[in-house]
Design an enzyme around this catalytic site. Structure first.
Site, short mmCIF file in Angstrom:
data_model
loop_
_atom_site.label_atom_id
_atom_site.label_comp_id
_atom_site.label_asym_id
_atom_site.label_seq_id
_atom_site.Cartn_x
_atom_site.Cartn_y
_atom_site.Cartn_z
N HIS A 115 17.95 8.83 157.03
CA HIS A 115 17.49 10.23 157.08
C HIS A 115 18.52 11.09 157.84
O HIS A 115 18.25 11.65 158.90
CB HIS A 115 16.14 10.25 157.81
CG HIS A 115 15.32 11.48 157.62
ND1 HIS A 115 15.82 12.76 157.72
CD2 HIS A 115 14.00 11.62 157.34
CE1 HIS A 115 14.85 13.63 157.54
NE2 HIS A 115 13.72 12.96 157.30
N GLU A 121 20.06 12.59 152.58
CA GLU A 121 19.63 11.23 152.87
C GLU A 121 19.84 10.30 151.68
O GLU A 121 19.49 10.64 150.56
CB GLU A 121 18.14 11.24 153.23
CG GLU A 121 17.74 12.31 154.23
CD GLU A 121 16.25 12.52 154.29
OE1 GLU A 121 15.49 11.54 154.08
OE2 GLU A 121 15.82 13.66 154.53
#
Length: 280
Positions: free
Chosen positions: A149, A255
């Protein structure tokens, strides 16, 4: 966090990265002759059971709220173990590990081992996540969704574009609808563009180019099929206790992810995914 809770990697050329054992979380990346490339919220909580806001959280074994587990799973809130740390001729590397425990099996009944490798060299940061099903023959296979992330630091969000997404189908988590990306993604500052939460499917190994004025970051991935682009925008950011109100204007998440098709591993099988960030 104490110094014992973080690992600082320094390559011979001066490139650095900092990794927290809490969550197996990359906190910082400074390329050789460069400046900080990751956004880390000054309001992040460094406490057991709390996720760090910014850097590169590890989402596992569930992405977002797409399942019964806590949001983004449990890997980002657990203590990882440092397996090795070394400086090579051209790079620096750390390897961390997370295994199943009574706490994980209580909510996700699988035997597993995660390994996170973080390598920094020159103007490149490589993050590799590996998962092995350590269960016994005859055990049920494990299925998971996952993501690295990554929060990129930006100076002027209005000047940012993301190339490489054109032609891809995506799911808009704000509108709860699918759509097709017809051109490069330009963050113009318009409401609805910055309140951004999209899962782009089947990116595979197509490179992405994040450009802000003269600065460029090339993002490449292997083993991850999808990509997520996220920015909370001002209204949603104001509701996040661990973000300053203006934090949305200083970051963009790009991500590497597996969301559309979960990874499935039989006992003894393993999977590896990598995200590489580099400055040309």
């Amino acid at each position: 966090m104490t110094p014992n809770d973080t690992i600082r990697l320094t390559a011979p050329d001066g490139a650095t990265a900092t990794v927290a054992l809490h969550g197996g979380h990359v906190l910082s990346w400074v390329p050789a002759r460069g400046v900080e490339q990751l956004y880390l919220s000054p309001r992040s909580e460094y406490a057991p059971g709390k996720a760090i806001r910014g850097g590169v959280p590890v989402c596992f074994p569930q992405f977002a709220e797409r399942g019964p587990l806590p949001k983004h799973g449990f890997a980002r809130t657990m203590a990882w173990e440092l397996m090795s740390q070394e400086q090579g001729k051209d790079d620096a590397l750390a390897v961390l590990r997370l295994r199943d425990s009574e706490a994980t099996r209580a909510i996700w009944p699988h035997a597993f081992e995660l390994e996170l490798s973080v390598r920094v060299s020159g103007r490149t940061l490589d993050i590799e996540l590996a998962c092995e099903n350590t269960g016994q023959e005859g055990d049920a296979p494990l299925r998971f969704t996952t993501a690295l992330h990554t929060y990129l630091r930006v100076g002027d969000l209005d000047a940012v574009s993301v190339e490489g997404l054109s032609g891809l189908r995506y799911f808009d988590s704000i509108k709860q609808a699918e759509a097709l990306q017809r051109m490069d993604l330009l963050l113009t500052g318009e409401k609805g563009v910055l309140d951004l939460d999209r899962i782009y499917f089947d990116l595979k190994e197509r490179p992405l180019l994040v450009t802000e004025d003269r600065r460029q970051v090339v993002i490449q991935q292997q083993g991850f099929d999808d990509a997520v682009v996220w920015n909370p925008g001002p209204e949603r950011c104001a509701k996040l206790a661990d973000m300053p109100p203006e934090g949305w204007s200083e970051m963009l998440c790009v991500e590497a992810a597996n969301v559309g098709r979960p990874v499935e591993l039989a006992p003894g099988e393993s999977w590896v995914g990598r995200q590489s960030l580099s400055l040309p």
